[in-house]
Design a protein around this motif. Structure first.
Motif, mmCIF file in Angstrom:
data_model
loop_
_atom_site.group_PDB
_atom_site.id
_atom_site.type_symbol
_atom_site.label_atom_id
_atom_site.label_comp_id
_atom_site.label_asym_id
_atom_site.label_seq_id
_atom_site.Cartn_x
_atom_site.Cartn_y
_atom_site.Cartn_z
ATOM 1 N N ILE A 16 53.561 17.244 42.246
ATOM 2 C CA ILE A 16 54.027 15.837 42.781
ATOM 3 C C ILE A 16 55.448 15.965 43.028
ATOM 4 O O ILE A 16 56.084 15.582 43.887
ATOM 5 N N LEU A 17 56.182 16.436 41.969
ATOM 6 C CA LEU A 17 57.915 16.642 41.930
ATOM 7 C C LEU A 17 57.954 17.489 43.205
ATOM 8 O O LEU A 17 58.913 17.070 43.931
ATOM 9 N N SER A 18 57.183 18.686 43.444
ATOM 10 C CA SER A 18 57.778 19.463 44.786
ATOM 11 C C SER A 18 57.352 18.446 45.898
ATOM 12 O O SER A 18 58.267 18.874 46.599
ATOM 13 N N GLY A 82 67.413 13.430 38.813
ATOM 14 C CA GLY A 82 68.052 14.720 38.498
ATOM 15 C C GLY A 82 67.179 15.676 37.381
ATOM 16 O O GLY A 82 66.804 16.790 37.679
ATOM 17 N N LEU A 83 66.709 14.740 36.670
ATOM 18 C CA LEU A 83 65.959 15.335 35.453
ATOM 19 C C LEU A 83 64.844 16.096 36.151
ATOM 20 O O LEU A 83 63.986 17.207 35.650
ATOM 21 N N GLU A 89 62.266 22.808 38.604
ATOM 22 C CA GLU A 89 62.709 24.304 38.733
ATOM 23 C C GLU A 89 62.027 25.186 37.273
ATOM 24 O O GLU A 89 61.595 26.090 37.512
ATOM 25 N N GLU A 90 62.212 24.512 36.356
ATOM 26 C CA GLU A 90 61.772 24.929 34.899
ATOM 27 C C GLU A 90 60.138 25.425 34.930
ATOM 28 O O GLU A 90 59.749 26.582 34.628
ATOM 29 N N ASN A 91 59.510 24.530 35.457
ATOM 30 C CA ASN A 91 58.040 24.747 35.684
ATOM 31 C C ASN A 91 57.687 25.609 36.649
ATOM 32 O O ASN A 91 56.790 26.551 36.400
ATOM 33 N N LYS A 92 58.337 25.638 37.695
ATOM 34 C CA LYS A 92 58.177 26.864 38.608
ATOM 35 C C LYS A 92 58.360 28.094 38.481
ATOM 36 O O LYS A 92 57.615 28.960 38.564
ATOM 37 N N ARG A 93 59.605 28.250 37.435
ATOM 38 C CA ARG A 93 59.782 29.445 36.814
ATOM 39 C C ARG A 93 58.584 30.120 36.071
ATOM 40 O O ARG A 93 58.263 31.187 35.830
#
Lengths: 106, 218
Positions: A16-18, A82-83, A89-93
């Motif tokens: 969803i964030l993506s 922003g959060l 980014e963190e989840n993707k990594r």
């Protein structure tokens, strides 16, 4: 499909964030775009989708506002914060790491 | 009934057990709007309304978790309540103690025939005691809404009313006790019983003024 959905479920919020990275969106649009991207192979249940929206909003990853449609029902739009971007980014990594790891194992 | 209307009915039924709050209403509206969008899309894509309706309904999934998330709210922290109770007990007991203690300097100075000084000391004690009790009543935490439902609104309303009532009651009892002691105290000393009874009329006036000023504040 059932195996895939079990695997994907843990990433619902990241998906969803993506989807919200580039533009604000409402529930149906989000789900439709997921469906289109996957060529109709994957679609979230409404309950899952709104449960995820709710959690993301409570955690401050997204914000919501009511649209001002002239015709038809009013839509509730969501936009990423922003959060939310940082979490994405963190989840993707993390996913990349997990994918690499699993690839070497199976 | 059109398929769009049937979606609304279906969603309303699904959320029957959810708390009746703004959040629930908003979530239902959001869900209905999106499901109706989906229905319109499917019909536009060539499905007949009946098939489209079935697809939409089966895509909703399990709403139990969603309903649960609408209930996840917490009432006042028990630790805070305990802390408040301790403070209230302290304030009230000191206040009541000072009412009683007020007589000591009065009778002490009375034995030295210092009537006015005795009265002054007594009223000073009572004044402090009154402020303590009134402050305690005013600073009591009001019931704050945890969920903006009608039930919570009512709880808040009754809590505010109860708070006001308690304040009014304690102020009234202070007024009448004070009036009685002035009547007895001054009466014993000056023997002017014929004039002193007017103090009770004054007390009644003061009581009404307090009641009025409390109403005005609301």
């Amino acid at each position: 499909m059932s195996i895939a959905s079990d695997l994907i479920r843990g990433h619902t919020e990241t998906i969803i964030l993506s989807h919200l990275l580039d533009r604000d969106s409402y529930g149906y649009q989000t789900n439709k775009s997921i469906q289109e991207k996957t060529g109709g192979r994957y679609e979230l249940k409404e309950a899952t989708l709104y449960g995820a929206f709710r959690r993301l909003e409570q955690n401050g990853c997204i914000k919501s506002y009511w649209g001002d449609e002239e015709t038809g029902a009013r839509r509730r739009y969501y936009s990423i914060t922003g959060l939310g971007r940082a979490v994405y980014e963190e989840n993707k990594r993390e996913w990349q790491d997990a994918k690499e790891l699993i690839d070497t194992l199976i | 009934m059109s398929a769009a209307q049937r979606i609304r009915v279906h969603v309303e039924e699904l959320f029957l057990s959810a708390p009746k709050s703004h959040r629930t209403i908003e979530l239902k509206e959001e869900l209905i709007a999106n499901l109706q969008d989906k229905l319109a899309d499917l019909v536009a894509g060539g499905r007949d309304e009946e098939t489209a309706y079935d697809i939409v309904i089966s895509s909703i999934g399990d709403v139990d978790e969603l309903i649960f998330s609408l209930q996840e709210q917490f009432i006042l922290d028990p630790e805070v309540i305990e802390l408040r109770r301790g403070r209230t007990a302290k304030f009230i007991s000191i206040g009541v103690g000072m009412y009683v203690f007020g007589f000591v300097p009065f009778f002490l100075l009375l034995s030295y025939r210092e009537v006015l000084a005795g009265l002054a000391c007594m009223f000073l004690c009572w004044g402090i005691a009154t402020s303590l009790i009134v402050y305690n009543a005013l600073s009591r935490p009001k019931y704050s809404k945890t969920q903006d439902s009608i039930v919570e609104d009512f709880k808040e309303y009754t809590s505010v009313k109860k708070n006001d009532k308690q304040l009014r009651k304690s102020l009234n009892s202070i007024v009448w006790t004070t009036a009685t002691f002035i009547f007895l105290g001054l009466g014993l000393v000056t023997r002017a019983w014929g004039v002193l009874w007017l103090i009770f009329i004054l007390a009644a006036v003061v009581e009404k003024i307090i009641a009025l000023s409390l109403i005005k504040e609301e």
